[in-house]
Design a protein around this motif. Structure first.
Motif, PDB file in Angstrom:
ATOM      1  N   ARG A  93      18.362  28.835  37.649  1.00 28.02           N
ATOM      2  CA  ARG A  93      18.605  29.678  38.829  1.00 28.02           C
ATOM      3  C   ARG A  93      20.234  29.488  39.218  1.00 28.02           C
ATOM      4  NH1 ARG A  93      15.382  30.080  44.622  1.00 28.02           N
ATOM      5  NH2 ARG A  93      17.237  31.264  45.746  1.00 28.02           N
ATOM      6  N   LEU A  94      20.604  28.196  39.220  1.00 32.45           N
ATOM      7  CA  LEU A  94      21.815  27.903  39.471  1.00 32.45           C
ATOM      8  C   LEU A  94      22.661  28.374  38.512  1.00 32.45           C
ATOM      9  CD1 LEU A  94      21.510  24.000  40.473  1.00 32.45           C
ATOM     10  CD2 LEU A  94      22.472  25.959  42.003  1.00 32.45           C
ATOM     11  N   TYR A  95      22.400  28.372  37.227  1.00 33.93           N
ATOM     12  CA  TYR A  95      23.544  29.032  36.286  1.00 33.93           C
ATOM     13  C   TYR A  95      23.539  30.500  36.455  1.00 33.93           C
ATOM     14  CZ  TYR A  95      24.043  24.566  33.903  1.00 33.93           C
ATOM     15  OH  TYR A  95      24.504  23.379  33.557  1.00 33.93           O
ATOM     16  N   GLU A  96      22.317  30.921  36.687  1.00 31.60           N
ATOM     17  CA  GLU A  96      22.370  32.680  37.030  1.00 31.60           C
ATOM     18  C   GLU A  96      23.299  32.988  38.230  1.00 31.60           C
ATOM     19  OE1 GLU A  96      18.406  34.037  37.390  1.00 31.60           O
ATOM     20  OE2 GLU A  96      17.834  33.422  35.362  1.00 31.60           O
ATOM     21  N   GLN A  97      23.275  32.085  39.027  1.00 32.68           N
ATOM     22  CA  GLN A  97      23.948  32.462  40.578  1.00 32.68           C
ATOM     23  C   GLN A  97      25.477  32.095  40.234  1.00 32.68           C
ATOM     24  OE1 GLN A  97      22.164  29.618  43.145  1.00 32.68           O
ATOM     25  NE2 GLN A  97      20.488  31.108  43.702  1.00 32.68           N
ATOM     26  N   ALA A  98      25.790  31.244  39.486  1.00 25.65           N
ATOM     27  CA  ALA A  98      27.264  30.822  39.015  1.00 25.65           C
ATOM     28  C   ALA A  98      27.635  31.854  37.968  1.00 25.65           C
ATOM     29  CB  ALA A  98      27.275  29.525  38.195  1.00 25.65           C
ATOM     30  N   GLU A  99      26.776  32.591  37.099  1.00 26.22           N
ATOM     31  CA  GLU A  99      27.176  33.448  36.259  1.00 26.22           C
ATOM     32  C   GLU A  99      27.640  34.952  37.105  1.00 26.22           C
ATOM     33  OE1 GLU A  99      26.467  34.374  31.652  1.00 26.22           O
ATOM     34  OE2 GLU A  99      24.732  34.543  32.866  1.00 26.22           O
ATOM     35  N   ARG A 100      26.757  35.138  38.089  1.00 31.79           N
ATOM     36  CA  ARG A 100      27.055  36.310  39.007  1.00 31.79           C
ATOM     37  C   ARG A 100      28.199  36.078  39.679  1.00 31.79           C
ATOM     38  NH1 ARG A 100      21.070  35.695  39.675  1.00 31.79           N
ATOM     39  NH2 ARG A 100      20.017  37.358  38.635  1.00 31.79           N
ATOM     40  N   ALA A 101      28.572  35.062  40.229  1.00 39.48           N
ATOM     41  CA  ALA A 101      29.643  34.632  40.730  1.00 39.48           C
ATOM     42  C   ALA A 101      30.872  34.736  39.975  1.00 39.48           C
ATOM     43  CB  ALA A 101      29.726  33.327  41.405  1.00 39.48           C
ATOM     44  N   THR A 102      30.712  34.436  38.534  1.00 37.56           N
ATOM     45  CA  THR A 102      31.738  34.412  37.856  1.00 37.56           C
ATOM     46  C   THR A 102      32.253  36.020  37.448  1.00 37.56           C
ATOM     47  OG1 THR A 102      31.347  32.234  36.469  1.00 37.56           O
ATOM     48  CG2 THR A 102      32.280  33.933  35.308  1.00 37.56           C
ATOM     49  N   GLU A 103      31.146  36.786  37.335  1.00 42.28           N
ATOM     50  CA  GLU A 103      31.604  38.057  37.110  1.00 42.28           C
ATOM     51  C   GLU A 103      32.278  38.739  38.303  1.00 42.28           C
ATOM     52  OE1 GLU A 103      31.336  39.773  34.030  1.00 42.28           O
ATOM     53  OE2 GLU A 103      31.296  37.575  33.721  1.00 42.28           O
ATOM     54  N   ARG A 104      31.914  38.340  39.489  1.00 45.87           N
ATOM     55  CA  ARG A 104      32.444  38.855  40.632  1.00 45.87           C
ATOM     56  C   ARG A 104      34.122  38.371  40.738  1.00 45.87           C
ATOM     57  NH1 ARG A 104      27.462  37.843  43.311  1.00 45.87           N
ATOM     58  NH2 ARG A 104      27.924  35.699  43.991  1.00 45.87           N
ATOM     59  N   PHE A 105      34.255  37.032  40.194  1.00 45.45           N
ATOM     60  CA  PHE A 105      35.553  36.610  40.313  1.00 45.45           C
ATOM     61  C   PHE A 105      36.381  37.153  39.146  1.00 45.45           C
ATOM     62  CE2 PHE A 105      38.350  33.911  37.489  1.00 45.45           C
ATOM     63  CZ  PHE A 105      39.193  33.188  38.678  1.00 45.45           C
ATOM     64  N   ASN A 106      35.724  37.495  37.932  1.00 45.07           N
ATOM     65  CA  ASN A 106      36.524  38.163  37.031  1.00 45.07           C
ATOM     66  C   ASN A 106      36.933  39.613  37.344  1.00 45.07           C
ATOM     67  OD1 ASN A 106      36.271  36.130  34.959  1.00 45.07           O
ATOM     68  ND2 ASN A 106      34.232  37.094  34.375  1.00 45.07           N
ATOM     69  N   ALA A 107      36.057  40.308  38.277  1.00 41.31           N
ATOM     70  CA  ALA A 107      36.247  41.520  38.707  1.00 41.31           C
ATOM     71  C   ALA A 107      37.510  41.523  39.659  1.00 41.31           C
ATOM     72  CB  ALA A 107      35.085  42.232  39.313  1.00 41.31           C
ATOM     73  N   ALA A 108      37.368  40.502  40.667  1.00 43.99           N
ATOM     74  CA  ALA A 108      38.569  40.417  41.650  1.00 43.99           C
ATOM     75  C   ALA A 108      39.772  40.084  40.937  1.00 43.99           C
ATOM     76  CB  ALA A 108      38.166  39.333  42.621  1.00 43.99           C
ATOM     77  N   ASP A 109      39.612  39.087  40.029  1.00 49.66           N
ATOM     78  CA  ASP A 109      40.895  38.627  39.299  1.00 49.66           C
ATOM     79  C   ASP A 109      41.523  39.985  38.602  1.00 49.66           C
ATOM     80  OD1 ASP A 109      42.662  36.539  38.763  1.00 49.66           O
ATOM     81  OD2 ASP A 109      42.028  36.898  36.682  1.00 49.66           O
ATOM     82  N   GLU A 110      40.896  40.773  37.741  1.00 50.14           N
ATOM     83  CA  GLU A 110      41.287  41.699  37.298  1.00 50.14           C
ATOM     84  C   GLU A 110      42.060  42.715  38.014  1.00 50.14           C
ATOM     85  OE1 GLU A 110      39.737  44.612  33.561  1.00 50.14           O
ATOM     86  OE2 GLU A 110      38.513  44.455  35.318  1.00 50.14           O
ATOM     87  N   ARG A 111      41.297  42.979  39.381  1.00 50.21           N
ATOM     88  CA  ARG A 111      41.857  43.890  40.037  1.00 50.21           C
ATOM     89  C   ARG A 111      43.198  43.309  40.739  1.00 50.21           C
ATOM     90  NH1 ARG A 111      43.066  48.869  41.646  1.00 50.21           N
ATOM     91  NH2 ARG A 111      43.084  49.178  43.743  1.00 50.21           N
TER      92      ARG A 111
END
Length: 353
Positions: A60-78
């Motif tokens: 569960r922790l890794y899934e939550q971290a992965e979701r946050a990572t993809e949000r980070f990636n999207a914000a960083d790309e933007r």
């Protein structure tokens, strides 16, 4: 990302451009330094107490971290895209200001010449007016100047209006960039908090249990040995871009996971897909959510090497199908890029770029 910024023109005033760019950079830097270093309200660094095994809590922790990572990636790309837009806007503002300055200078020379002759035309006095635009809209005295001078005045006012619009657009883009940078920092903190909690939980396990966890996927336990006795044979799948991407992703097997990384030495899940397709000459979006819609959807039964297998309803994980019922993916921090069964987790879609 390659910049599409126009090259600096010869003779451009360095003072104007430097002032505009310096203001944009200073404002963005101030926004970044002031960004909150806290997770979003309601999020905590620790996983909530949950029934089940420690493995389930880690998953569960890794899934939550992965979701946050993809949000980070999207914000960083933007943020990267907006930074380029801010630079281009600053360039346009600098050029617009120089154009206005040149036009005012030319008309000022005409006014000076008339002053020396003792008769400055009232219309040229608009150069000194704080409301030249409104004056011209109402004035009938424009007929007093020559047609050429009237055209110059109207051109000057049009240039000034365009410059104001460029400045307003640059200000809006800069504000959006500041928001995106704050989002980057927020999601970064969220990822780091989840990963720190996972490390503490993993380190609390006996050594044998830690080793067992690293040998199993997050969704299903699997044998500790090789996934299959025979790895997929890609030698006969042709020379298309999917085949080239599949060959590239296989070459990354064994590389470490690093959130936010796009290779070549380390990867997160979507970064691995972007890198592999980049090696095949194809540009993929940065996030797994965007990658889900980066091509035609097919069924898992139709999957062929190079297809993207998107997991979970929120598309927060992605792997690449390489044949023989397997994907190559970057699983989670502490694990290396590896083969796993294509159906290791609930599949959201199979996408063929």
């Amino acid at each position: 990302m390659a910049s599409h910024r126009r090259p600096t023109q010869t003779g451009r005033s360095p003072g104007v451009r430097s002032a505009v760019l310096s203001a944009a950079v200073a404002t963005a830097a101030a926004a970044l330094s002031a960004a909150p270093a806290t997770a979003r309200p309601g999020d905590t660094a620790e996983a909530p107490a949950a029934p089940g095994t420690v493995k389930a809590q880690l998953d569960r922790l890794y899934e939550q971290a992965e979701r946050a990572t993809e949000r980070f990636n999207a914000a960083d790309e933007r943020a990267g895209t907006l930074k380029e837009q801010v630079e281009r806007a600053a360039d346009r503002v600098a050029r617009g200001q120089e154009k206005v300055n040149r036009m005012r200078s030319a008309l000022g020379m005409v006014a000076a010449a008339q002053y020396r002759s003792g008769a400055v035309d009232p219309a040229l006095q608009l150069l000194l007016s704080s409301d030249a635009d409104g004056y011209l809209d109402r004035a009938t005295t424009l007929d007093r100047v020559t047609g050429r001078q009237a055209g110059q005045l109207r051109a000057l006012l049009a240039a000034q209006r365009s410059l104001r619009q460029e400045r307003e657009e640059a200000a809006r883009t800069l504000a959006e960039l500041e928001d995106s940078r704050r989002a980057v920092e927020r999601h970064k903190h969220e990822v780091e908090g989840k990963l720190a909690a996972a490390r503490r939980l993993l380190n609390s396990l006996p050594e044998a249990d830690r080793a067992e966890y690293t040998r199993s996927s997050r969704a299903e336990d699997r044998p500790a040995g090789p996934l299959r006795s025979v790895l997929p044979d890609l030698s006969g799948i042709g020379s298309g871009r999917g085949a080239a991407a599949a060959m590239a992703v296989r070459s990354a097997v064994g590389s470490p996971y690093a959130w936010g990384a796009t290779g070549p030495g380390a990867f997160d899940c979507s970064g691995l897909m972007q890198w592999a397709y980049g090696r095949a000459g194809v540009g993929l979006p940065r996030t797994s959510q965007a990658q889900r819609n980066a091509g035609r959807h097919v069924s898992l039964a139709e999957a062929r090497p190079g297809d993207l297998v998107i997991y979970r309803d929120d598309a927060s994980h992605v792997g690449m199908y390489v044949g023989n019922g397997q994907v190559v993916h970057a699983p989670y921090p502490g694990a290396r890029v590896r083969y796993d069964p294509a159906d290791m987790m609930p599949i959201s879609s199979v996408t063929r770029p």
